[in-house]
Write a protein that holds these residues in place. Structure first.
Motif, short mmCIF file in Angstrom:
data_model
loop_
_atom_site.label_atom_id
_atom_site.label_comp_id
_atom_site.label_asym_id
_atom_site.label_seq_id
_atom_site.Cartn_x
_atom_site.Cartn_y
_atom_site.Cartn_z
N GLN A 84 11.76 -15.09 -1.12
CA GLN A 84 10.93 -16.29 -1.15
C GLN A 84 11.68 -17.48 -1.74
OE1 GLN A 84 6.80 -17.17 -3.15
NE2 GLN A 84 6.57 -16.06 -1.22
N LEU A 85 12.41 -17.26 -2.81
CA LEU A 85 13.20 -18.34 -3.41
C LEU A 85 14.25 -18.87 -2.44
CD1 LEU A 85 13.74 -16.83 -6.98
CD2 LEU A 85 12.28 -18.78 -6.40
N THR A 86 14.93 -17.96 -1.76
CA THR A 86 15.96 -18.35 -0.81
C THR A 86 15.35 -19.15 0.35
OG1 THR A 86 17.27 -16.40 -1.39
CG2 THR A 86 17.81 -17.48 0.68
N SER A 87 14.21 -18.70 0.83
CA SER A 87 13.52 -19.39 1.91
C SER A 87 13.11 -20.80 1.48
CB SER A 87 12.30 -18.59 2.35
OG SER A 87 11.55 -19.31 3.29
N LEU A 88 12.53 -20.92 0.29
CA LEU A 88 12.13 -22.23 -0.21
C LEU A 88 13.34 -23.14 -0.40
CD1 LEU A 88 9.43 -21.21 -2.83
CD2 LEU A 88 9.07 -22.65 -0.81
N LYS A 89 14.41 -22.59 -0.92
CA LYS A 89 15.62 -23.38 -1.15
C LYS A 89 16.18 -23.90 0.17
CE LYS A 89 20.08 -23.32 -3.41
NZ LYS A 89 21.08 -22.54 -4.12
N ALA A 90 16.16 -23.06 1.20
CA ALA A 90 16.69 -23.46 2.50
C ALA A 90 15.84 -24.56 3.13
CB ALA A 90 16.75 -22.25 3.43
N ARG A 91 14.53 -24.52 2.91
CA ARG A 91 13.64 -25.52 3.51
C ARG A 91 13.60 -26.82 2.71
NH1 ARG A 91 8.32 -21.99 4.26
NH2 ARG A 91 8.86 -21.71 2.11
N THR A 92 13.91 -26.75 1.43
CA THR A 92 13.81 -27.93 0.57
C THR A 92 15.06 -28.04 -0.29
OG1 THR A 92 12.66 -26.63 -1.08
CG2 THR A 92 11.28 -27.85 0.46
N ASN A 93 16.11 -28.56 0.27
CA ASN A 93 17.39 -28.65 -0.43
C ASN A 93 17.36 -29.54 -1.66
OD1 ASN A 93 18.79 -26.91 1.25
ND2 ASN A 93 19.28 -28.54 2.71
N ASN A 94 16.41 -30.45 -1.72
CA ASN A 94 16.42 -31.42 -2.82
C ASN A 94 15.65 -30.96 -4.06
OD1 ASN A 94 14.04 -31.53 -1.41
ND2 ASN A 94 13.74 -33.73 -1.65
N SER A 128 14.99 -28.72 -7.51
CA SER A 128 15.74 -28.03 -8.56
C SER A 128 15.33 -26.56 -8.60
CB SER A 128 15.45 -28.69 -9.91
OG SER A 128 14.12 -28.43 -10.30
N ARG A 129 16.08 -25.76 -9.34
CA ARG A 129 15.72 -24.35 -9.53
C ARG A 129 14.32 -24.22 -10.10
NH1 ARG A 129 19.48 -20.26 -9.63
NH2 ARG A 129 21.61 -20.91 -9.25
N GLU A 130 14.01 -25.07 -11.07
CA GLU A 130 12.69 -25.02 -11.69
C GLU A 130 11.59 -25.33 -10.68
OE1 GLU A 130 11.05 -28.22 -14.41
OE2 GLU A 130 11.50 -26.62 -15.85
N GLU A 131 11.78 -26.33 -9.85
CA GLU A 131 10.79 -26.70 -8.84
C GLU A 131 10.64 -25.59 -7.80
OE1 GLU A 131 11.10 -31.56 -8.82
OE2 GLU A 131 12.72 -30.39 -7.89
N ILE A 132 11.75 -24.97 -7.42
CA ILE A 132 11.69 -23.86 -6.47
C ILE A 132 10.92 -22.69 -7.09
CG2 ILE A 132 13.08 -22.10 -5.29
CD1 ILE A 132 15.25 -24.29 -4.94
N ALA A 133 11.17 -22.42 -8.36
CA ALA A 133 10.46 -21.33 -9.05
C ALA A 133 8.97 -21.63 -9.13
CB ALA A 133 11.05 -21.12 -10.44
N ILE A 134 8.61 -22.88 -9.38
CA ILE A 134 7.20 -23.25 -9.46
C ILE A 134 6.55 -23.10 -8.09
CG2 ILE A 134 5.62 -25.22 -9.76
CD1 ILE A 134 7.53 -26.12 -12.06
N MET A 135 7.22 -23.53 -7.04
CA MET A 135 6.68 -23.38 -5.69
C MET A 135 6.50 -21.90 -5.34
SD MET A 135 6.03 -26.34 -4.51
CE MET A 135 5.75 -25.92 -2.81
N ALA A 136 7.47 -21.08 -5.69
CA ALA A 136 7.37 -19.64 -5.43
C ALA A 136 6.20 -19.05 -6.20
CB ALA A 136 8.68 -18.94 -5.79
N ALA A 137 6.04 -19.45 -7.46
CA ALA A 137 4.93 -18.95 -8.27
C ALA A 137 3.59 -19.34 -7.65
CB ALA A 137 5.04 -19.47 -9.70
N LEU A 138 3.49 -20.56 -7.17
CA LEU A 138 2.26 -21.00 -6.52
C LEU A 138 1.99 -20.21 -5.25
CD1 LEU A 138 2.52 -24.86 -7.04
CD2 LEU A 138 0.85 -23.32 -8.08
N ASN A 139 3.02 -19.99 -4.45
CA ASN A 139 2.87 -19.19 -3.22
C ASN A 139 2.42 -17.77 -3.54
OD1 ASN A 139 3.62 -21.32 -1.57
ND2 ASN A 139 5.74 -20.67 -1.40
N ILE A 140 3.06 -17.16 -4.51
CA ILE A 140 2.72 -15.79 -4.89
C ILE A 140 1.31 -15.75 -5.47
CG2 ILE A 140 3.28 -13.92 -6.52
CD1 ILE A 140 6.28 -14.79 -6.06
N GLY A 141 0.97 -16.73 -6.29
CA GLY A 141 -0.38 -16.81 -6.84
C GLY A 141 -1.43 -16.93 -5.76
#
Length: 102
Positions: A37-47, A49-62
């Motif tokens: 999920q992190l890799t997928s988010l990173k590929a779709r949103t290159n801009n 940060s790691r923290e923002e990607i982690a937050i997005m992943a947490a929201l998706n998983i939640g």
């Protein structure tokens, strides 16, 4: 039971995570799913940060967890209704049987 640490890798960084004995496979499985999920988010949103990607992943998983909990509640409600109907049917049959025996 004491925990021991296992290493997992997320977005190229290795983390040492405490894990109860016997739960290593489950933790590694979760880490692999999170990495995807992190890799997928990173590929779709290159801009992001790691923290923002982690937050997005947490929201998706939640959100996924919330959906599954809702499905589970719906299933439990349906089963309660079916059990209630079955109990009512059995009670009716027993009453009918006892009146026939009289």
């Amino acid at each position: 039971m004491s925990s021991h640490a296992i290493e997992i890798s997320l977005l190229g960084r290795t983390y040492s995570i405490a894990c109860p004995p016997g739960q290593e496979t489950a933790l590694q499985h979760v880490a692999q799913k999170l990495e995807k999920q992190l890799t997928s988010l990173k590929a779709r949103t290159n801009n992001l940060s790691r923290e923002e990607i982690a937050i997005m992943a947490a929201l998706n998983i939640g959100y996924e967890l919330l959906e599954e909990q809702q499905k589970n509640q719906d299933y439990n409600r349906q089963m309660d209704e079916k059990i209630g109907l079955l109990q009512s049917t059995l009670e009716d049959a027993l009453v009918e049987r006892s009146t026939k025996e009289d």
